[in-house]
Design a protein around this motif. Structure first.
Motif: not given
Length: 416
Positions: A55, A58-59, A197, A199, A369
């Motif tokens: 995460l 990816r973020m 993701m 978002e 995700y």
């Protein structure tokens, strides 16, 4: 060869075949319980570490490691600072940006969105979006053409294709002869990305920084700030602090840990809670050690009495049973370490094999995700789990061993 008496007898009791097979069964259950707990702890924490790492990557593949931004609507001196920041230690890329929020409409569908104006030639140095392009290219973002790159999920929601015209509505007003109207602009879809993701894939637009400036009515040559990429993301806090000390009034810097602080704090809290919950498995198995030693002490009353009459001290008797119980904990911990490390290192192979065998998907891509099960074994976790298991096993032996040391030889041998 010198062998301390408590250690020698403790080993002997552990290896000896017992007349009471139930005691042997409880000992085996205790050992397997500790092994199961240690295996579960190592595997689960490794998977959670893997999720956190995935995460985070990816973020941060779309978000900057450090952001230098102004409190005003525009920053005119950014070019000078762009050159300065390139020379800072650990800084590998610097790129300007303009950001804003709005609504995107197409085919009567309306979605909230977050858009960012970028310099396409510099974006590859601070984000991974260039490598995540599914269709089109960032090079298609030309100043003045009002092209836009959107996420895959947003593209599916809008049912838009490359070349389609979508409308962006920003929360800025324009005074016209017919009244005050929201500012709108027709944009051409020139690319589609997918970073994995929700978002970003469902509510993120990229356009040329000059087009974003015109849309936001920012004076020519000004931007909102600079995005920085570092060679080590864990140095972001220190780098942002060093930069902040040098910036002029009205300009500040913050790092990714500040922007996503709540998200990663929640993950750390989940890891701590999971550690405590799974540690209870080891604690329950340790209670079986207590039961085992209590029954062994009862079974060995005559042996204890004889040792006492031969000169063994209460402390020697106590150490004998501490050694016996601790050996159960050590063997169980080592067995759990072997199982846990093996699972943690191979979970990314085992899970797909099980999915193919049973024709199921444990983490559907349309729900989570991340659709695969990542794992990252951290040796610090292995060390603390090992120490915790050893200490719990040791503490579990203290009360039965103390009871054994209180045995009175005359009372134990009265009916022998």
């Amino acid at each position: 060869m010198f062998k301390p008496l408590p250690l020698f007898i403790g080993f002997r009791y552990t290896r000896a075949k017992r007349r009471n097979h139930f005691i042997s069964f409880i000992s085996l259950t205790s050992m397997l319980g500790i092994a199961l707990g240690v295996t579960a702890l190592i595997t689960v924490l490794s998977v959670m570490n893997g999720f956190e790492k995935e995460l985070r990557e990816r973020m941060l593949g779309m978000a900057a490691h450090v952001v230098v931004t102004t409190f005003d609507t525009g920053w005119s001196g950014w070019r000078e600072w762009q050159d300065k920041l390139k020379t800072y230690p650990h800084v590998t890329g610097v790129a300007p940006f303009i950001q804003g929020q709005g609504m995107i409409t197409y085919n009567r569908a309306v979605y909230g969105t977050y858009f960012q104006g970028i310099e396409p030639t510099l974006e590859a140095k601070i984000s991974q979006v260039t490598n995540k392009m599914q269709e089109g290219s960032l090079d298609a973002l030309k100043a003045g053409e009002f092209g836009v790159v959107i996420g895959r999920e947003l593209q599916k929601s809008l049912q838009a294709k490359l070349g389609d015209k979508i409308t962006l509505v920003v929360p800025e007003t324009t005074v016209t002869p017919v009244g005050v109207l929201p500012r709108m602009k027709r944009l051409t879809v020139v690319g589609i990305f997918e970073v994995g993701m929700h978002e970003f894939d469902s509510a993120y637009l990229l356009m040329h920084v000059d087009d974003a400036a015109k849309l936001m009515r920012i004076p020519e040559g000004e931007v909102h700030g600079l995005n920085l990429k570092l060679d080590d993301i864990f140095l972001a806090k220190q780098v942002s602090y060093d930069i902040r000390e040098q910036l002029p009034f009205g300009v500040s810097a913050y790092d990714w840990t500040y922007r996503h602080a709540n998200f990663f704090k929640a993950i750390q809290m989940e890891k701590r809670v999971m550690f405590v919950i799974l540690a209870l498995i080891v604690a329950v198995a340790a209670f079986n050690i207590v039961s085992t030693l209590v029954m062994v002490v009862t079974d060995k009353q005559a042996d204890i009495a004889i040792l006492r009459t031969l000169g063994a001290t209460p402390f020697n008797i106590m150490l004998i049973f501490i050694v016996q119980g601790t050996l159960i904990g050590i063997f169980g911990t080592l067995l759990g370490l072997a199982g846990g490390i093996s699972l943690a290192l191979n979970v990314e192979t085992i899970v797909p094999f099980l999915e193919r065998m049973f024709n199921v998907q444990f983490l559907p891509g349309d729900v989570y995700y991340i659709s695969d099960l990542p794992s990252e074994l951290q040796w610090f976790d292995v060390y603390r789990i090992t120490i915790m298991s050893m200490l719990i096993s040791l503490f579990a032996t203290l009360y039965p061993a103390w009871r054994a040391s209180r045995t009175q030889p005359a009372e134990a041998l009265r009916y022998e």
